[in-house]
Design an enzyme around this catalytic site. Sequence first.
Site, PDB file in Angstrom:
ATOM      1  N   THR A 181       0.818  -1.213   0.000  1.00 20.80           N
ATOM      2  CA  THR A 181       0.000   0.000   0.000  1.00 20.80           C
ATOM      3  C   THR A 181       0.851   1.262   0.000  1.00 20.80           C
ATOM      4  O   THR A 181       0.385   2.323  -0.383  1.00 20.80           O
ATOM      5  CB  THR A 181      -0.939   0.024   1.229  1.00 20.80           C
ATOM      6  OG1 THR A 181      -0.151  -0.159   2.407  1.00 20.80           O
ATOM      7  CG2 THR A 181      -1.982  -1.057   1.127  1.00 20.80           C
ATOM      8  N   ARG A 222       8.419  -2.891   1.396  1.00 26.20           N
ATOM      9  CA  ARG A 222       8.931  -3.019   2.754  1.00 26.20           C
ATOM     10  C   ARG A 222       9.380  -4.450   3.001  1.00 26.20           C
ATOM     11  O   ARG A 222       8.631  -5.396   2.778  1.00 26.20           O
ATOM     12  CB  ARG A 222       7.882  -2.607   3.786  1.00 26.20           C
ATOM     13  CG  ARG A 222       7.509  -1.129   3.681  1.00 26.20           C
ATOM     14  CD  ARG A 222       6.484  -0.727   4.707  1.00 26.20           C
ATOM     15  NE  ARG A 222       6.045   0.649   4.477  1.00 26.20           N
ATOM     16  CZ  ARG A 222       5.066   1.243   5.141  1.00 26.20           C
ATOM     17  NH1 ARG A 222       4.429   0.589   6.098  1.00 26.20           N
ATOM     18  NH2 ARG A 222       4.723   2.492   4.862  1.00 26.20           N
ATOM     19  N   SER A 248       7.804   3.476   7.577  1.00 31.24           N
ATOM     20  CA  SER A 248       6.765   4.162   8.347  1.00 31.24           C
ATOM     21  C   SER A 248       6.806   3.797   9.824  1.00 31.24           C
ATOM     22  O   SER A 248       7.757   4.076  10.520  1.00 31.24           O
ATOM     23  CB  SER A 248       5.388   3.896   7.742  1.00 31.24           C
ATOM     24  OG  SER A 248       4.405   4.706   8.351  1.00 31.24           O
ATOM     25  N   HIS A 249       5.756   3.135  10.299  1.00 31.79           N
ATOM     26  CA  HIS A 249       5.604   2.838  11.718  1.00 31.79           C
ATOM     27  C   HIS A 249       6.230   1.501  12.109  1.00 31.79           C
ATOM     28  O   HIS A 249       6.121   1.088  13.267  1.00 31.79           O
ATOM     29  CB  HIS A 249       4.113   2.805  12.063  1.00 31.79           C
ATOM     30  CG  HIS A 249       3.339   1.853  11.200  1.00 31.79           C
ATOM     31  ND1 HIS A 249       3.164   2.042   9.855  1.00 31.79           N
ATOM     32  CD2 HIS A 249       2.714   0.688  11.486  1.00 31.79           C
ATOM     33  CE1 HIS A 249       2.457   1.045   9.345  1.00 31.79           C
ATOM     34  NE2 HIS A 249       2.174   0.203  10.321  1.00 31.79           N
ATOM     35  N   LYS A 264       9.807   3.908  -1.458  1.00 31.56           N
ATOM     36  CA  LYS A 264       8.690   4.145  -2.355  1.00 31.56           C
ATOM     37  C   LYS A 264       8.997   5.342  -3.237  1.00 31.56           C
ATOM     38  O   LYS A 264       9.860   6.167  -2.921  1.00 31.56           O
ATOM     39  CB  LYS A 264       7.388   4.383  -1.590  1.00 31.56           C
ATOM     40  CG  LYS A 264       7.333   5.673  -0.788  1.00 31.56           C
ATOM     41  CD  LYS A 264       5.946   5.865  -0.185  1.00 31.56           C
ATOM     42  CE  LYS A 264       5.861   7.150   0.629  1.00 31.56           C
ATOM     43  NZ  LYS A 264       4.492   7.410   1.124  1.00 31.56           N
ATOM     44  N   ASP A 295       4.946   8.963  14.205  1.00 37.69           N
ATOM     45  CA  ASP A 295       5.546   7.658  13.917  1.00 37.69           C
ATOM     46  C   ASP A 295       6.930   7.789  13.276  1.00 37.69           C
ATOM     47  O   ASP A 295       7.527   8.860  13.262  1.00 37.69           O
ATOM     48  CB  ASP A 295       4.624   6.840  13.030  1.00 37.69           C
ATOM     49  CG  ASP A 295       4.526   7.387  11.612  1.00 37.69           C
ATOM     50  OD1 ASP A 295       4.623   8.617  11.451  1.00 37.69           O
ATOM     51  OD2 ASP A 295       4.355   6.602  10.664  1.00 37.69           O
ATOM     52  N   ASP A 326       8.169   7.910  10.215  1.00 41.91           N
ATOM     53  CA  ASP A 326       8.443   8.857   9.133  1.00 41.91           C
ATOM     54  C   ASP A 326       7.613  10.130   9.218  1.00 41.91           C
ATOM     55  O   ASP A 326       7.635  10.945   8.298  1.00 41.91           O
ATOM     56  CB  ASP A 326       8.255   8.198   7.774  1.00 41.91           C
ATOM     57  CG  ASP A 326       6.811   7.832   7.474  1.00 41.91           C
ATOM     58  OD1 ASP A 326       6.050   7.573   8.422  1.00 41.91           O
ATOM     59  OD2 ASP A 326       6.436   7.798   6.283  1.00 41.91           O
ATOM     60  N   ASP A 329       4.270  10.679   9.322  1.00 33.59           N
ATOM     61  CA  ASP A 329       2.998  10.875   8.626  1.00 33.59           C
ATOM     62  C   ASP A 329       1.781  10.438   9.448  1.00 33.59           C
ATOM     63  O   ASP A 329       0.651  10.644   9.020  1.00 33.59           O
ATOM     64  CB  ASP A 329       2.993  10.195   7.254  1.00 33.59           C
ATOM     65  CG  ASP A 329       3.101   8.682   7.309  1.00 33.59           C
ATOM     66  OD1 ASP A 329       3.266   8.126   8.411  1.00 33.59           O
ATOM     67  OD2 ASP A 329       3.047   8.043   6.231  1.00 33.59           O
ATOM     68  N   ARG A 330       2.003   9.858  10.610  1.00 37.89           N
ATOM     69  CA  ARG A 330       0.887   9.431  11.445  1.00 37.89           C
ATOM     70  C   ARG A 330       0.851  10.245  12.741  1.00 37.89           C
ATOM     71  O   ARG A 330       1.838  10.848  13.135  1.00 37.89           O
ATOM     72  CB  ARG A 330       0.987   7.939  11.769  1.00 37.89           C
ATOM     73  CG  ARG A 330       0.913   7.058  10.540  1.00 37.89           C
ATOM     74  CD  ARG A 330       0.938   5.589  10.885  1.00 37.89           C
ATOM     75  NE  ARG A 330       0.922   4.795   9.667  1.00 37.89           N
ATOM     76  CZ  ARG A 330       0.274   3.646   9.515  1.00 37.89           C
ATOM     77  NH1 ARG A 330      -0.415   3.144  10.530  1.00 37.89           N
ATOM     78  NH2 ARG A 330       0.308   2.997   8.370  1.00 37.89           N
ATOM     79  N   THR A 346      -7.811   1.636   1.423  1.00 38.43           N
ATOM     80  CA  THR A 346      -6.708   2.032   2.291  1.00 38.43           C
ATOM     81  C   THR A 346      -5.477   2.338   1.444  1.00 38.43           C
ATOM     82  O   THR A 346      -5.170   1.630   0.496  1.00 38.43           O
ATOM     83  CB  THR A 346      -6.406   0.918   3.295  1.00 38.43           C
ATOM     84  OG1 THR A 346      -7.535   0.760   4.155  1.00 38.43           O
ATOM     85  CG2 THR A 346      -5.181   1.236   4.126  1.00 38.43           C
ATOM     86  N   GLU A 386      -7.423   8.371   7.513  1.00 31.22           N
ATOM     87  CA  GLU A 386      -7.559   6.937   7.679  1.00 31.22           C
ATOM     88  C   GLU A 386      -7.581   6.593   9.164  1.00 31.22           C
ATOM     89  O   GLU A 386      -7.002   7.315   9.982  1.00 31.22           O
ATOM     90  CB  GLU A 386      -6.385   6.201   7.023  1.00 31.22           C
ATOM     91  CG  GLU A 386      -6.257   6.452   5.539  1.00 31.22           C
ATOM     92  CD  GLU A 386      -5.088   5.699   4.922  1.00 31.22           C
ATOM     93  OE1 GLU A 386      -5.224   5.297   3.768  1.00 31.22           O
ATOM     94  OE2 GLU A 386      -4.053   5.520   5.593  1.00 31.22           O
ATOM     95  N   GLU A 387      -8.207   5.470   9.482  1.00 28.28           N
ATOM     96  CA  GLU A 387      -8.278   5.062  10.880  1.00 28.28           C
ATOM     97  C   GLU A 387      -6.909   4.674  11.430  1.00 28.28           C
ATOM     98  O   GLU A 387      -6.722   4.615  12.643  1.00 28.28           O
ATOM     99  CB  GLU A 387      -9.247   3.879  11.041  1.00 28.28           C
ATOM    100  CG  GLU A 387      -9.012   2.696  10.114  1.00 28.28           C
ATOM    101  CD  GLU A 387      -7.754   1.916  10.428  1.00 28.28           C
ATOM    102  OE1 GLU A 387      -7.456   1.758  11.624  1.00 28.28           O
ATOM    103  OE2 GLU A 387      -7.075   1.482   9.489  1.00 28.28           O
ATOM    104  N   SER A 388      -5.962   4.424  10.547  1.00 29.48           N
ATOM    105  CA  SER A 388      -4.635   3.970  10.968  1.00 29.48           C
ATOM    106  C   SER A 388      -3.752   5.143  11.359  1.00 29.48           C
ATOM    107  O   SER A 388      -2.572   5.192  11.027  1.00 29.48           O
ATOM    108  CB  SER A 388      -3.978   3.140   9.864  1.00 29.48           C
ATOM    109  OG  SER A 388      -3.971   3.849   8.633  1.00 29.48           O
ATOM    110  N   LYS A 428      -0.273  11.883   4.196  1.00 27.13           N
ATOM    111  CA  LYS A 428      -0.788  12.173   5.529  1.00 27.13           C
ATOM    112  C   LYS A 428       0.307  12.867   6.316  1.00 27.13           C
ATOM    113  O   LYS A 428       1.487  12.739   5.999  1.00 27.13           O
ATOM    114  CB  LYS A 428      -1.283  10.908   6.219  1.00 27.13           C
ATOM    115  CG  LYS A 428      -0.355   9.715   6.208  1.00 27.13           C
ATOM    116  CD  LYS A 428      -1.037   8.513   6.845  1.00 27.13           C
ATOM    117  CE  LYS A 428      -0.203   7.238   6.704  1.00 27.13           C
ATOM    118  NZ  LYS A 428      -0.453   6.557   5.422  1.00 27.13           N
TER     119      LYS A 428
END
Length: 544
Positions: free
Chosen positions: A18, A22, A113-114, A126, A278, A280, A282-283, A345, A364-366, A377
């Site tokens: 997504t 990774r 990411s996380h 990416k 997180d 990187d 973005d969260r 997603t 997003e919920e994540s 994000k």
Amino acid sequence: MTITITKTTAYDDQKPGTSGLRKKVSVFQQPNYLQNFVQSIFNSLDGFQGDTLVIGGDGRYFNRQAIQIIIKMAIANGFGKLIIGQGGLLSTPAASNIIRKYKAFGGIVLSASHNPGGPDEDFGIKYNVGNGGPAPEKFTDALYANTKVIAEYRSAEVADIDLDTLGEQQIAGVKVSIIDPVADYAALMADIFDFELIKQSIAAGLITLKFDAMHAITGPYAKKILEEELGATPGSVFNAVPLEDFGGGHPDPNLAHAHELAEIMFGADAPVFGAASDGDGDRNMIMGANIFVTPSDSLAIMAANAKLIPAYAKGISGVARSMPTSQAVDRVADKLSLPCYETPTGWKFFGNLLDADKITICGEESFGSGSNHVREKDGLWAVLFWLNLIARKRQPVADIVREHWQTYGRDIYCRHDYEAVDSDIANGILDHLRGLLNGLPGKTWGDYTVKCADEFSYTDPVDGSVSSAQGIRIGFANGSRIVFRLSGTGTVGATLRIYLERYERDVAKHDQDAQEALADLIALAEQFCEVKRRTGRNAPDVIT
């Protein structure tokens, strides 16, 4: 300049998920593994000769080595200018901003990411396109096809460059700019939010805060913006130094992994506001004194209050959410007569909607939310949105949340993650669920009558592209939902995610514990998917 063309053999496991590719660090360290993927990116692009490429990452283990490899390959393949974050660092939203601000052809973002970092942990890569967002599926499909047939890669024979000294240098005729990774992003945030109001509120003691950077990329960004520019007390940002292994922690901003922040916010003398980001950047996780704000509620509250923020004072064009995200933002859109889109997603699905000005805010919920300011994000953006909102409304976080529930009702929501499930078992669960779908509508279990059951497919309203097999949805007549989906962000086995949602209009029932309120749905979810029976596990690995 000497260009070396090296023969190579294709790997069969380089299909992007997504958000890029990774794998474990050891996988990327295999002979030519990273080089194959990078060359496949370049082989999938057209018209970039002499143009600009942005490069940066979250600083995790292998980040610096990978950047040196990519620099040499980018030069050999014909890019004319490289923009690189000092130390090889760029948060993902900052990279998106740099691509957009300097009109780069695209960018390579190095992050998982996380996911955890370190020699035995995860790495990721990416490609982001010219709008600053993750490459769309059409590109990643072509990229994957190229990874399966690659036979050689190109690299320039040049020395490793100094990543730590700001400024420009010429390498084999290519201009390489090492930039402050924070400056452009901080300036963008100052254009969006009322920094003076937030600063005044902090100085007056109306806002006290704690931000857990989790030894990840947002540490320098948060120190600069929250402490230096907005005047938060020194030490308000903690775990602020980015480390290659994130200090041995898991840089995932949720109650399970950001436990240090959670203990502060649920302890005595908690500050007004707490947040975490997180690996990187973005969260985000949003908290107030003795309250955790679910990402779904956070998105809805931001959409409902967008006009209080300077950049959105004239209103927003629409909103969007990923399919598993709760329907809380849908209720805001309905009340405010705004278009609302449900996407698969993956942030790349918001890109077309943002570019076409069909939406302004999405999430997003994540633990991800953002707006049209970049095409990723953005964790610190959400933090600053909430700080601006608290300063304008002069209310604590809990009051803002409960006031929202009183107006719109509460979507009681949680997600159960079963991590590192054997891939065959995980796919077997999805196949089993697919076999149930046609027979579910009309069946009743207690208060829950199935209204619809399907596998989500999305047709992009801008370009007409279709994305199928995006998760199993079971909707009930009372507005409740169960969603099942396999995550595309792990590196071992598969993560089965179960999303549970129940709508509650009665204000007297808004303070229910989510696990208790959703107990019947949790039992139904197990009855449908049989994850505990099939895996032998007694409980999810993570509940958020």
